[in-house]
Design an enzyme around this catalytic site. Structure first.
Site, PDB file in Angstrom:
ATOM      1  N   GLU A  31       6.410 -10.023  -2.814  1.00 25.38           N
ATOM      2  CA  GLU A  31       7.071 -10.269  -1.542  1.00 25.38           C
ATOM      3  C   GLU A  31       6.242 -11.332  -0.819  1.00 25.38           C
ATOM      4  O   GLU A  31       5.038 -11.144  -0.632  1.00 25.38           O
ATOM      5  CB  GLU A  31       7.105  -8.964  -0.740  1.00 25.38           C
ATOM      6  CG  GLU A  31       7.784  -9.163   0.583  1.00 25.38           C
ATOM      7  CD  GLU A  31       7.941  -7.861   1.363  1.00 25.38           C
ATOM      8  OE1 GLU A  31       7.611  -6.788   0.833  1.00 25.38           O
ATOM      9  OE2 GLU A  31       8.381  -7.949   2.526  1.00 25.38           O
ATOM     10  N   ARG A 258      -2.197   0.511 -10.585  1.00 25.52           N
ATOM     11  CA  ARG A 258      -2.603  -0.655  -9.813  1.00 25.52           C
ATOM     12  C   ARG A 258      -4.118  -0.751  -9.801  1.00 25.52           C
ATOM     13  O   ARG A 258      -4.827   0.246 -10.004  1.00 25.52           O
ATOM     14  CB  ARG A 258      -2.011  -0.640  -8.409  1.00 25.52           C
ATOM     15  CG  ARG A 258      -2.549   0.390  -7.460  1.00 25.52           C
ATOM     16  CD  ARG A 258      -1.655   0.531  -6.233  1.00 25.52           C
ATOM     17  NE  ARG A 258      -1.837  -0.538  -5.262  1.00 25.52           N
ATOM     18  CZ  ARG A 258      -0.844  -1.334  -4.851  1.00 25.52           C
ATOM     19  NH1 ARG A 258       0.364  -1.196  -5.331  1.00 25.52           N
ATOM     20  NH2 ARG A 258      -1.053  -2.245  -3.944  1.00 25.52           N
ATOM     21  N   LYS A 268      -2.028  -5.698   1.691  1.00 26.22           N
ATOM     22  CA  LYS A 268      -1.731  -6.950   2.387  1.00 26.22           C
ATOM     23  C   LYS A 268      -1.799  -6.770   3.897  1.00 26.22           C
ATOM     24  O   LYS A 268      -2.184  -7.679   4.614  1.00 26.22           O
ATOM     25  CB  LYS A 268      -0.355  -7.474   1.952  1.00 26.22           C
ATOM     26  CG  LYS A 268      -0.459  -8.200   0.610  1.00 26.22           C
ATOM     27  CD  LYS A 268       0.794  -8.991   0.304  1.00 26.22           C
ATOM     28  CE  LYS A 268       1.884  -8.068  -0.174  1.00 26.22           C
ATOM     29  NZ  LYS A 268       2.996  -8.781  -0.823  1.00 26.22           N
TER      30      LYS A 268
END
Ligand code: ATP
Ligand code: MG
Length: 749
Positions: A31, A258, A268
């Site tokens: 994104e 992850r 983020k």
């Protein structure tokens, strides 16, 4: 490709073998609402790496379905990151927003099929109706709307007739599903917001769960690889694609763990907070775990790729030690960059008995680096040394310059102190010294014994530079937020001096500043008038020691770079060991270097060698596995005897190398005897052709299509057959024997 296959590659091979897909297509779908970080690098390596390994392609797709947080500058940063890591996307950069019209059409189709409805509950009611993990939800009364009414409302939602939140489109699945995500998930919501690409064309935006699977399908993606937190979304992913009755083939979602790293934040949102709050200097601040930060700091793409390769792909989340990343960059630069000299905190030395100047031919690389090259190093009467490299009243183990202890100037002469000059406050401001003309490095006949060599620069020739030293951004290993920031993560040294060879017109260069670490010419702030260098990483992992010692010791304003510098030149004993390891025992230089420089490791190695004469295999396991254990554990549960026994079984082919690693882990944990482990767990390597043949027959029988393809000339599949046999043996089959047998078998099928 790494030699042992991860579960994703195994799946991809199965899907190729079964003919489910002809071509592998993956995608990396960020994104664009922040700069990519080292976790994204892992995802990039996986997605682009798999596409490369199986001759498919990987799409770089912006998952830009959320109009309020996205920006073109993040798109550029993502493109930069992928390119810098050395990967190429297919024809163009894709955007989910380009599919808005198609995705809308799919929504209409779901409504027509009676599988979606417009709900008019408000947000709170929707939450309430959803129920809990232990309690089923209840369906909204609006779910009873007719198809016609739903189509009309959806159309009017799209046309902007309603306010944000007035209606949503939901899938009609199951309000009592165990997986809460399946309780009539939202597909579309109204958002009167400007999108950075589609402008004001849309006022309804598809939710992730609707947009993602369809974007994958539209692009012909085969393997939609994402992180574990999406595991529960997989049911919706499948439901949407199946409910729409799309023409096959369709993509499937697979999850991996992850990357998490200690001393680092990777969300983020938290990175954005650091940047926007000016806690760091922009997204490319060298202390950040962003790709832009690593790039600016001087990390090489190779070091990051190696790191991603080393940490592997797993299905369980875990924390990686940031020291491992630092190891990767150090390891890469060690083989690549020239060694030069830079003085960070200068102390002037006047060599009273030296006249004129000379240019010393000084090698750029130490013996153990297989590269050649040298520069002219100017030497003159006035030089700078590191302030820390002189002590007037030293402790017993101080090996550098003192009033009574001469020292070697690296590449040059030995000097002795004649007079210590101080200012009114008693601080040392200059040393008057003498040099020994017959002590020149390479032709030393002086007979003077020194305990170390220090770096220096000629005052007249040196160039004034700025050096930026970085420490970890966070002071705790599992940082939560701003309160955990390390207040001393950046030290700027305004008055450092480098030898002239360091100054280049092309700033994209890296050096080792002897005894200090690896440095990179800052790509943004470097100018001819004031060159600026970033410290990439120190020479040795000195963090743990430093962290302990700085607690009690008073802080100097320069971090203790000299502590790590001390170990750099090998001492005589280390050099002798290194020579013995490389010549007599035929170890490669890297392994020899690791062992020779670490007294504990070389002692362990020598002990094991006395038990088993297998220098190369032992060295490998000691320099890697044992070294790692020593670093992590205070006390080893195993001895040289254990390791020798393990290597013996490996050498004799009793166990495979792969199993040996597993057994080692077990020994390290439990201290149990390796033979006992191998016997009790039945890990003995299978080398007997009679035992292996049934396995091979099984694999051949199960894969008739691949056998046909192989016969038709696709010899790449050889590895597939071998891999399947090894797998079916639980890693126990002897790979060499399997290779021979499979080759033989394939000739006759
Ligand atoms: P954040 O949660 O910090 O916002 P994100 O996962 O939402 O990060 P995206 O831009 O959506 O960030 O991620 C793009 C891709 O990178 C996704 O496929 C995601 O799974 C992957 N990714 C993100 N963070 C990591 C990580 N720490 N380790 C591995 N892959 C990651
Ligand atoms: Mg995300």
């Amino acid at each position: 490709m790494s030699e042992s296959k991860d579960f994703l590659r195994t799946k991809v091979e199965e899907d190729l073998a079964s003919g489910k897909y002809k071509n592998i297509i993956t995608r990396f779908p960020p994104e664009p609402n922040g700069f990519p970080h080292i976790g994204h690098a892992k995802s990039i390596c996986i997605n682009f790496g798999i596409a490369r390994d199986y001759h498919g392609h990987c799409n770089l797709r912006m998952d830009d379905t959320n109009p309020t947080t996205e920006d073109m500058k993040y798109v550029e940063a993502l493109k930069d990151a992928v390119t810098w890591l050395g990967f190429k996307w297919a024809d163009k950069v894709y955007f989910a927003s380009d599919y808005f019209p198609q995705i809308y059409t799919y929504a209409v189709k779901l409504v027509q099929l009676g599988k979606a409805y417009v709900d008019s509950l408000n947000e709170e009611e929707i939450r309430e109706y959803r129920g809990t993990v232990t309690e089923a939800g209840k369906r909204s009364k609006f779910a009873e709307r007719s198809i016609e009414e739903n189509l009309d409302l959806l159309e009017r939602m799209k046309n902007g007739e309603f306010k944000d939140g007035e209606h949503v489109l939901r899938a009609k699945i199951d309000m009592s599903a165990a997986n809460m995500k399946m309780r009539d998930p939202l597909l579309y919501r109204i958002r009167h917001a400007h999108h950075f690409r589609t402008g004001d064309t849309w006022c309804i935006y598809p939710m992730y769960d609707f947009a993602h699977c369809l974007s994958d399908y539209i692009e012909g993606v085969t393997h939609s690889i994402c992180t574990l937190e999406f595991e529960n979304n997989r049911d919706i992913y499948d439901w949407v694609l199946d409910a729409l009755e799309l023409t096959p083939p369709r993509p499937y979602q697979h999850e991996f763990a992850r990357l998490g790293m200690n001393y680092t934040v990777m969300s983020k949102r938290k990175l954005l907070e650091l940047v926007n709050g000016n806690y760091v200097n922009g997204w490319d601040d060298p202390r950040l775990p962003t790709i832009a930060g690593y790039k600016r700091r001087g990390y090489t793409p190779e070091s990051i790729l190696n790191f991603c390769d080393q940490i592997g792909i797993a299905k369980a989340n875990s924390m990686v030690d940031v020291a491992q990343l630092e190891f990767c960059i150090r390891d890469d630069l060690n083989q690549k960059v020239p060694r030069v000299m830079c003085v960070l905190e200068p102390l002037k030395i006047t060599i009273e008995n030296y006249e004129g100047e000379e240019a010393i031919d000084a090698s750029y690389y130490p013996h153990d680096v297989p590269k050649e090259g040298s520069r002219k190093l100017p030497f003159s009467r006035e030089i700078f040394i590191e302030r820390d490299d002189f002590m007037e009243n030293p402790p017993a183990d101080y090996y550098r310059l003192t009033p009574n202890q001469p020292v070697r100037l690296k590449h040059a002469y030995i000097i002795s102190v004649k007079e210590v000059v101080k200012d009114a406050s008693g601080a040392v401001i200059e040393i008057k010294a003498e040099y020994h003309a017959d002590s020149k490095s390479g032709s030393d006949t002086s007979g003077i014994k020194v305990k170390s060599a220090i770096h220096w620069v000629s005052a007249k020739h040196a160039k004034h530079v700025e050096v930026r030293l970085y420490e970890r951004l966070y002071k705790v290993d599992a940082p939560e937020g701003l309160e955990d920031l390390n207040p001393d993560s950046l030290h700027i040294i305004k008055n450092a001096y480098v030898e002239p060879a360091v100054i280049t017109e092309k700033p994209d260069v890296r050096f080792q500043f002897e005894r200090q670490g690896y440095f990179y010419a800052d790509p943004v702030d470097y100018t001819a008038a004031l060159p600026v260098f970033n410290k990439i990483v120190g020479l040795k992992d000195s963090w743990s020691k430093k962290a302990e010692s700085t607690e009690s010791a008073p802080k100097s304003h320069v971090p203790k770079a000299h502590v790590e510098g001390e170990v750099v030149p090998m001492n005589e004993m280390e050099r002798a060991l290194f020579d013995k390891y490389t010549t007599e025992l035929k170890l490669n230089t890297e392994i020899a270097n690791t062992l020779a420089r670490d007294a504990g490791l070389s002692a362990f190695y020598n002990e094991a060698l006395c038990i088993l004469n297998s220098p190369v295999s032992l060295a490998n396991i000691v320099a890697n596995e044992v070294a790692r254990e020593l670093k992590q554990a205070n006390e080893l549960k195993f001895s040289a005897q254990h390791v020798a026994e393990l290597v013996k079984m490996m050498d004799e082919g009793v166990i495979s190398n792969k199993i040996a690693k597993q057994v080692f882990e077990e020994i390290a944990q439990t201290g149990e005897n390796p033979k006992a482990i191998v016997e009790s767990k039945g890990l003995v390597q299978m080398s007997d052709p009679e035992k292996l043949k049934p396995l091979i027959d099984g694999v051949i029988a199960k894969n008739p299509d691949n056998v046909a393809k192989y016969k038709a000339g696709n010899t790449n599949l050889f590895g597939f057959f071998v891999g399947q046999v090894l797998k079916s043996s639980g890693g126990k089959a002897n790979p060499t024997v399997v290779n021979e047998l499979v080759a033989e078998k394939l000739k006759h099928v």
